[in-house]
Write a protein that holds these residues in place. Structure first.
Motif, mmCIF file in Angstrom:
data_model
loop_
_atom_site.group_PDB
_atom_site.id
_atom_site.type_symbol
_atom_site.label_atom_id
_atom_site.label_comp_id
_atom_site.label_asym_id
_atom_site.label_seq_id
_atom_site.Cartn_x
_atom_site.Cartn_y
_atom_site.Cartn_z
ATOM 1 N N THR A 221 15.562 42.426 47.136
ATOM 2 C CA THR A 221 14.344 41.674 47.468
ATOM 3 C C THR A 221 14.735 40.549 48.422
ATOM 4 O OG1 THR A 221 14.754 40.171 45.645
ATOM 5 C CG2 THR A 221 13.342 42.112 45.190
ATOM 6 N N ASP A 222 13.713 39.918 48.990
ATOM 7 C CA ASP A 222 13.949 38.764 49.854
ATOM 8 C C ASP A 222 14.789 37.703 49.118
ATOM 9 O OD1 ASP A 222 13.612 36.875 51.878
ATOM 10 O OD2 ASP A 222 11.777 36.105 50.942
ATOM 11 N N GLY A 224 16.639 38.177 46.590
ATOM 12 C CA GLY A 224 17.951 38.756 46.276
ATOM 13 C C GLY A 224 18.936 38.544 47.423
ATOM 14 N N VAL A 404 13.954 43.952 54.874
ATOM 15 C CA VAL A 404 13.196 42.928 54.145
ATOM 16 C C VAL A 404 13.323 41.622 54.933
ATOM 17 C CG1 VAL A 404 13.079 41.605 51.995
ATOM 18 C CG2 VAL A 404 13.672 44.052 51.948
#
Ligand code: FAD
Length: 412
Positions: A221-222, A224, A404
């Protein structure tokens, strides 16, 4: 939409990104000024949208465009930090802006026609290729050089992604060593399935690109990516209070043994990632694109068809399939795999191997430096999988997901 008369050209470049930019410069360099050329891309590439890092011999036409180059690089694991002297090669950093600017200048000198629209359908009748563009134009070309991104022809036996986020960091005081880049730093926490590493490409003692990269099946994810990159910055001992994030770079590159057909029809040649220039085991693409651009331009300058050599020899694609399988099925740990390669071979040999330009004898030495049993298991597994693939219907390949992209730089 009104039908305009077809545009007749000798060469149509579909896609005007990395591969096409290197090709335009090579055509100009080799004096291919008597061909009618069209470039079709819905986007006119400009400025900084990626940073290419690659190794090679100094003294090429790229030298004046480089932001930095290093004779020494570091490969780090939890156990040790190894400094490699790359002589006679060097590791280099090229930002996209100068590459696109040079391609634009070449395009003007080549008097190419630019069509700012997507190329939609491509029909090759064996003597000419008809390209329909999204704005209703038709281009008739003697040859098409197609670098539009596309998934491979069918699913691979292993489908991984190289995905990453990098911060261009500016420091208040000297904190980077501009004499040395960090090529791969495996001290990052390793994902349950896959490999992770950080790297540092300094352009001065206060300015560097610091990246966190994973080779694995799925994106983070962003948050992450930000967390992994912040943790890597801390691992490097960099104080966030004295740093500003000036730019952020995100990317996703396919890492798969799936086939990317390089010549889908007689007069259509695929280049760049779409043509198989991305090395499955590392994601490195630049050197193969550069090599193929030069081969195409030389061929045209000599009046031959613009067909480059395969981006990588068949035996390299096989070795990559085995290595990817061993990494994916857990037989081999990523840090251990790369550590052993650099431990048991001269750095130059490993780098030339990763570019696909070693001799078979050198490749035996490279293979001997990996752990034998897991590699034998992966070789057997790969062979069995190939047989199964022949017996069952072809499965479509998943598309490479977009990167992302997070919020704008926040200051580190
Ligand atoms: C952020 C990033 C960093 C990278 N860093 C490295 C690196 O350090 N070293 C390395 O070796 N490799 C690196 N790579 C991998 C590789 O070198 C690049 O992806 C490279 O740009 C691939 O060139 P290409 O021409 O195949 O694709 P692109 O450069 O992506 O060009 C494809 C072009 O096709 C156009 N297009 C799309 N659809 C159509 C259509 N329908 N009709 C016409 N045109 C179309 C796009 O607008 C684009 O301009 C990186 C990739 C990324 C994304």
């Amino acid at each position: 939409m009104t039908e305009s008369a077809p545009l007749d050209v000798d060469l149509a470049l579909l896609g005007g990104g990395g591969a096409a930019s290197l090709l335009l410069a090579a055509l100009d360099r080799h004096g291919v000024h008597d061909l009618r050329i069209a470039v079709v891309d819905p986007v006119r590439r400009r400025g900084q949208d990626r940073t290419w890092a690659f190794w090679g011999h100094p003294g090429t036409d790229l030298d004046p465009l480089l932001s930095a180059s290093w004779q020494q690089v570091e490969v780090a694991t939890a156990a040790r930090r190894r400094v490699l002297d790359l002589t006679p090669l060097r590791y280099a950093m090229l930002r996209s802006g100068p590459v696109y600017d040079r391609a634009a200048a070449a395009e003007r000198r080549l008097d190419a026609t630019r069509i700012v629209a997507p190329a939609d359908t491509v029909t090759d009748d064996g003597t000419r290729v008809r390209v329909r563009t999204g704005d209703g134009q038709t281009v008739r070309a003697g040859w098409v050089l197609d670098s539009r991104p596309r998934p491979p022809a069918r699913a691979g036996r292993t489908t991984w992604l190289q995905h990453f986020r990098g911060w261009w960091l500016e420091a208040d005081r000297p904190v980077f060593d501009p004499a040395r880049a960090v090529l791969m730093d495996f001290r990052t926490p390793q994902p349950p399935r896959g490999v992770s590493f950080g790297y540092v490409l300094p352009v001065s003692d206060r300015y560097a690109l610091v990246e966190y990269t994973e080779f694995s099946p799925d994106l983070l994810t962003d948050a992450g990516y930000d967390a992994a990159l912040a943790a890597y910055r801390d691992l490097l001992g960099l104080d966030p209070a004295g740093l500003r994030v000036r730019e952020v770079e995100n990317g996703v590159i396919p890492m798969t043994d799936a086939p990317f057909p390089a010549r889908p029809s007689p007069r259509v040649i695929r280049l760049g990632t779409a043509g198989g220039a991305t090395r499955p085991s590392t994601g490195f693409t630049f050197s193969a694109m550069y090599r193929q651009a030069d081969q195409v331009a030389r061929a045209l300058a000599a009046g031959r068809p613009p067909v480059p050599q395969a981006a990588y020899p068949r035996r390299h694609r096989w070795m990559d399939a085995v290595a990817l399988r061993a990494l994916d099925r857990g037989g081999v740990g990523g840090p251990d795999f790369f550590d052993r390669l650099f431990d048991r071979n001269p750095a130059e040999r490993v780098l030339r191997f990763l570019d696909g330009v070693t001799t078979p004898a050198e490749e035996v030495a490279i293979m001997n430096s990996t752990r034998l049993l897991p590699m034998i298991a992966a070789t057997a597994g790969d062979a069995a999988h190939r047989v199964r693939d022949r017996l069952r219907p072809t499965r479509p390949a998943p598309a490479v997901p977009p990167a992302v992209v997070g919020a704008e730089p926040s200051g580190g």
